[in-house]
Structures are given as C-alpha cells and as structure tokens.
Write an enzyme that holds these catalytic residues in place. Structure first.
Site, PDB file in Angstrom:
ATOM      1  CG  ASP A 248     -18.229 -24.817  -3.006  1.00  0.00           C
ATOM      2  OD1 ASP A 248     -18.357 -23.897  -3.823  1.00  0.00           O
ATOM      3  OD2 ASP A 248     -17.409 -24.787  -2.074  1.00  0.00           O
TER       4      ASP A 248
ATOM      5  CD  GLU B  38     -16.987 -23.872  -7.649  1.00  0.00           C
ATOM      6  OE1 GLU B  38     -16.577 -24.654  -6.808  1.00  0.00           O
ATOM      7  OE2 GLU B  38     -16.508 -22.743  -7.803  1.00  0.00           O
TER       8      GLU B  38
END
Ligand code: OTU
Length: 611
Positions: free
Chosen positions: A268, A310
C-alpha cells in the site's frame, strides 16, 4: 542465514542466496551503507531471514519451488482476481471460506481481501491503520481462521492477496506507543519534528491526499512533543524508511504473514515511502531501491509470493514499480491510468485519453504484469491522467479532468450518480467515487433502454480490463450490478469520505438472481461470466501476449489487437459506429463469420477471433 537452517534446507537456500544476496546487499548498502554498524545490521537481517525461512511451512515451500520453476505463472489468461472487504463479503474469515464455491464458479484464482489485521481502535480508515501485523482483527476471526482460509483457498487454486500497509502504522501500534512513552529507538522509526520549520518546508512541495477531511501532512502529537509525518489521516503515522530498523522490522512482518499463507502482498502507498525536501516525496529513487530489496528478500525466502505495487501515480511513473530484468521490483502494478482513462472515454464518448494511456504503456518486463480493474474500494484518481489529458485538449488537462469528475458527480445531462472525492471545487479534479452500476447510469435508469445502455457500459469497461493484457481484478458487487451504499452519510466519522459509497455489503438477493436474465444482476453476471469464459480460452489474452492499438477506428471506438488472431472493438459512444474489418472474423458472442464493415451498437463491444 544458512546457519539458521536445518541441513535439508541449506542447498536450495544457498542456491537462492548466490543470486539474490549480492543484489540485496548492494541495494541496502546504497540506502544504509554509510552507517558504521551496517555490516552487523546486515548480518542480523540475514540471520532473521534464515529463521523465517526455517519457519516457512512445507506446503508453502513446495509452492515456492513450483512457482520458481514457472515464474510467469500469474500471466495466464486464466488468472482472475476478486477484491472484497471481509466483513462485507462473508462477515468473517470463516464466512469468506463459505463463499469459495461462488469464487470458483466465477473463475476467480486470486482473492484480495481488504485489510483484516488488527486495526486501530475506533477510526482506522477501513483497516488501513494497522495496530498489529501479527494478529487477525478479532472482529473478523483468529489467526487459526486465517490458516484454515488460506488452506481452503489454496486447495481451490485461489491465491490470497493481502494489503501490506508498509508506509504507515496506526498511532496505537506497538512502535507508536513505545515512541509516545519516550523510547528513542521507537521514536526514530517515525518522522518527528520539534517545530513547524521542516514541516512547513516540506509542505511547500507536498500534495494532499485528504485535503478536506485531513488537510496537511503533519500532525502535532502532545506525547511526542512534536509534529509527526501523517500523509493520510492524523492517526496514520508514516514510517521512517531511512532508518534500517524500519526496513528490518517491516521485512520480517511481511514474511511472517507470508508464512501464514498469504501469497500476494498489495504494498500500500508505495509511492510515499521515501521523503525528500523540495519534492512531492513520491516515486523517489530510494523508494524503488527499498521495493527491489523487499523483492530480493522474497526471492530468497518465499519465491512463490508476489509483490504488487499500489502506486496511484502518473502513467510515466508506473513502469518503474515493475523494475527490469536486471533489477526486478514488484511482480504486479496497478494500472490506475488505464482504469481512469476508461471512465474518461465514457464521459467524453471519445477514446483519445485512453489511446494515449495505452501508447504510454511500455512492454512488460518478463515475469511482471499490470493489474487492470474497473473499480476498487478507493476513488477514481483523475490526476494520474494529467499528461494524457493535455494531448489535443484546448481547455487543458485540469479543466478536461474536472469535466470528467463533474460528469460522474451527476452534472446536468449525465446518467452517472457518483460523488466528488475530497473536493468541493467543481473546476478541480481530485477523485470520484461510486459503484460501477451507479457511475454507468443503472441507478438512474428509468426504462429498459437506459438500463440496457448502463449494463453495456459496465460490460465495456470490464471487457477493457479483461482483454487489455493484465491480471484483471473484479470489485465485489460489480459482478451483480450492485449500486451505491449511502449509509456512510449517517456515520459522522465517514460522512466526509465518499469512498464509502462503494463499500456495500454483499447483496444475497442479487446473488440469488444471478441466473435471472431478466434482471440487471443476471444480465451483468451472465455477461461477465461469458467474457471470463471466452478470455480463458484465448492465449492471445495472456498478460504478456502482444498488444497493438489500431488507429483506423473512429474517435469513439477503441480497436485493440492482441496478436494477429484476436481483435476487440469497443464503442464508448451512445451512437452506432462503423469499423472496416480486414479479413474474416468470428465473434465469441454470436455464430457466423464476420467480414467487411461492422456496425457497433451504442456502448457495444465485440471480441473477434480471426477465422
Ligand atoms: C491507499 O490509498 C489505500 O488504497 C486507501 O484505502 C488508504 O486510505 C490509503 O492508501 C492509506 O492507507 O494511492 O497510494 O486517494 O485512493 O491515497 C495511496 C485516496 C493511495 C486513496 C489513495 C490510495
């Protein structure tokens, strides 16, 4: 590292070390080598890797060997992802396990469960503020339930993907608590400033992720006696990756999760890992070195595991997250530009931006792929398209993207029912939120014609994700044409974050009607199932098969060739469009041969195989 291993594991480990350790050492020396204790620190790291290698369960080590022998296993056109919140999809990890037959029916081989580790008490950004990397959120189950789920998923040929939120931790994470209690070593794991001098200097060039609900990038914390770097919500404290302790702790945390059976890590907020004054502190070279080092570690300890970046960043910044043959980074990267460009093509009824994004997408390195998608739990971020939207635009990129954002917020004449994200300025484009069915007009449809057009728009965008050449990931609910969930407006802590529009609970009624072709869920589900079935049979749709944009199509039509034998035609407009075919084709959806000029109905898509 080898000293930590039982004899039977040493030969293979030695073989992996011979290639990956020099790479790892070079990368980490480049980041932390000026420290006097680097050699000791590196030795300790390798010893910890040896222990984690020894603890890795035999069935996972077997998977490692199998996948190391087939490094391109995840590029197959039979790979299909599905993304869901545990609580929305099954209520708990055990509930998700009960849904496995449904995933198998869809042909899912990769399940991304949104954060399910122990999150911060109270507000936690949908689980993206992690308190512990070593225990499942008690509201969702136990570590034993996770073990059972991964075992059952593996038996069904489904790889579990989990977020690994490595840019920041919750302010009630053990390291944050120790720092607040005065532990200097823990404090050094974060970016803490005694006054506003450095924060103000950084703010001059930083962006803002949540300008409305969490403006700025720094939060004053009384217990820390200073300002903590908080890119996201104030309770999400950015880790200081220039501190090697952070690297060692996070690498070990990730491998402990890998040993619990997680096969893919969605890294992330990777773009934010390394901070640099005078820049937007995104996509810095050191961030890529960190990711390449994590990849080298995975290649040693758990080569069956995939890393997915991401990074919601401009197209030109994306390829770096896949690295190169010489310096591999992540196996998978979100192609957020392709996703957003598909939505712009719908809003404008023009494929200009979409074609530009495809032109700006370089060939993949070996054993790497894009992640393609229509929607996810987050907003559609428009600013990744600034470069492509500038091309041929009189109004300029910002105005053009603001137009798309207004369209999906339901501006006059638009069929969409979505919401702007973190912006009240109609001339600014930050992001847009909403479920696919709501953004494509199903929610506002008042007759059969409007409903049919909305469903075609949804299948068109899914067709792009499925045929582009990537690992496509369906977002829970889209396959059943589920619409926006407005209940977040009644929750004060969520009311300012319209991403909650697209986080509904799985609708059992729609699921029961998935075979009813007179219903929207049935039409969507069956249409999607047909595309998934057709894709599985086409080697031309493997992620690394050739792709060519055909320029001879009208502006509103995307004509994409996959090798010599597969062609997809997508009409992004509400008008019939013509396209002159070269040669003789057959359409996966209808019998007979097709040649000469084909007429595409509004929002229609054709998948053609050369006869
Ligand atoms: C990611 O966010 C997650 O997907 C979001 O759900 C989290 O709120 C956030 O990180 C913090 O963990 O690009 O790289 O635009 O879509 O910040 C970070 C808002 C991300 C999010 C965006 C995204």
């Amino acid at each position: 590292m080898l000293a930590s291993l039982p004899n039977d594991l040493r030969p293979l480990a030695a073989q992996r070390l011979s290639t990956a350790e020099p790479v790892l050492r070079r990368l980490l020396a480049g980041l932390y080598g000026e420290r006097a204790d680097f050699d000791t620190w590196f030795g300790d790291l390798m010893e910890s890797l040896g222990k984690l290698y020894a603890e890795r369960p035999p069935e996972l080590r077997a998977l490692d060997i199998q996948r190391a022998a087939q490094p391109e296993w995840f590029l197959s056109q039979r790979m299909l992802g599905y993304c869901a919140y545990v609580q929305n999809f099954g209520g708990s990890l055990n509930g998700v396990a009960e849904r496995i037959p449904y995933l198998e029916e869809l042909g899912v081989s990769y399940l991304h469960l949104l954060p399910f580790l122990r999150p911060r008490e109270g507000e936690n950004d949908g689980g993206f503020a992690v308190t512990s990397f070593d225990e499942v959120d008690p509201a969702l189950g136990t570590n034993a339930d996770l073990h059972d789920l991964t075992t059952r998923l593996r038996a069904a040929g489904i790889s579990l993907c989990s977020d690994f939120i490595l840019n920041h931790v919750a302010d009630d994470n053990q390291w944050a608590l120790a720092a607040k209690a005065g532990d200097a070593k823990a404090r050094a794991m974060f970016h803490v400033f005694p006054d506003r001098d450095m924060p103000d200097r950084h703010e001059r060039t930083l962006g803002q992720v949540f300008p409305q609900v969490a403006p700025g990038n720094f939060t004053y914390v009384e217990a820390m006696g200073g300002w903590v770097w908080t890119t996201f919500y104030p309770y999400q404290w950015d880790m200081n990756w220039s501190n090697p302790d952070v690297f060692a702790e996070m690498a070990a945390a990730m491998l402990r999760l890998a040993n619990r059976g997680i096969e893919v890590f969605r890294l992330d907020s990777t773009a934010f890992l390394w901070k640099r004054e005078g820049t937007n502190s995104m996509n810095q070279p050191e961030a890529h070195q960190l990711l390449q080092a994590l990849r080298a570690i995975v290649d040693i300890v758990a080569p069956g595991v995939l890393l997915k970046a991401e990074a919601i960043v401009p197209t030109r910044e994306l390829p770096a997250y896949l690295g190169s043959a010489a310096a591999p980074e992540c196996h998978i990267a979100y192609h957020s530009s392709l996703m957003a460009a598909g939505w712009v093509a719908l809003a404008e009824q023009n494929t200009g931006v979409l074609r530009e994004v495809i032109r700006n997408t370089p060939p993949l390195p070996s054993a790497a792929t894009w992640l393609s998608y229509v929607r996810c739990h987050d907003d559609i971020g428009w600013n990744v398209l600034r470069a492509e939207a500038e091309v041929g635009s009189a109004a300029g990129a910002a105005a053009r993207l603001a137009g798309a954002a207004r369209f999906f917020s339901g501006a006059q004449g638009s069929y969409a029912s979505g919401a702007a994200f973190q912006s009240t300025d109609p001339n600014a484009a930050h992001g847009s939120n909403g479920m696919a069915a709501s953004l494509t007009g199903l929610q506002t449809a008042t007759n059969e014609e409007e409903r049919s057009l909305a469903l075609r728009r949804m299948l068109l965008l899914h067709g792009l994700a499925l045929s582009f050449g990537a690992l496509p990931v369906l977002y829970m609910g889209d396959e059943l044409a589920m619409e926006n969930d407005y209940s977040y407006l009644d929750r004060p802590q969520h009311a300012m974050d319209s991403r909650w529009l697209q986080r509904p609970v799985f609708d059992e009624q729609r699921w029961k009607h998935r075979y009813d072709k007179t219903s929207a869920p049935g039409i969507m589900y069956q249409g999607l199932a047909n595309l998934i079935r057709a894709r599985r049979k086409q080697d031309a749709l493997a992620a690394n098969a050739p792709r060519a944009l055909l320029a001879d199509a009208p502006d509103g039509v995307l004509a994409l060739a996959r090798g010599e034998r597969f062609l997809t035609l997508m009409n992004f407009t509400g008008l019939p469009q013509e396209y002159a075919l070269q040669g003789v084709w057959s359409d996966h959806a209808e019998p007979g041969r097709i040649e000469g000029t084909i007429t595409l109905a509004p929002y229609a898509m054709h998948w053609l195989a050369r006869e």
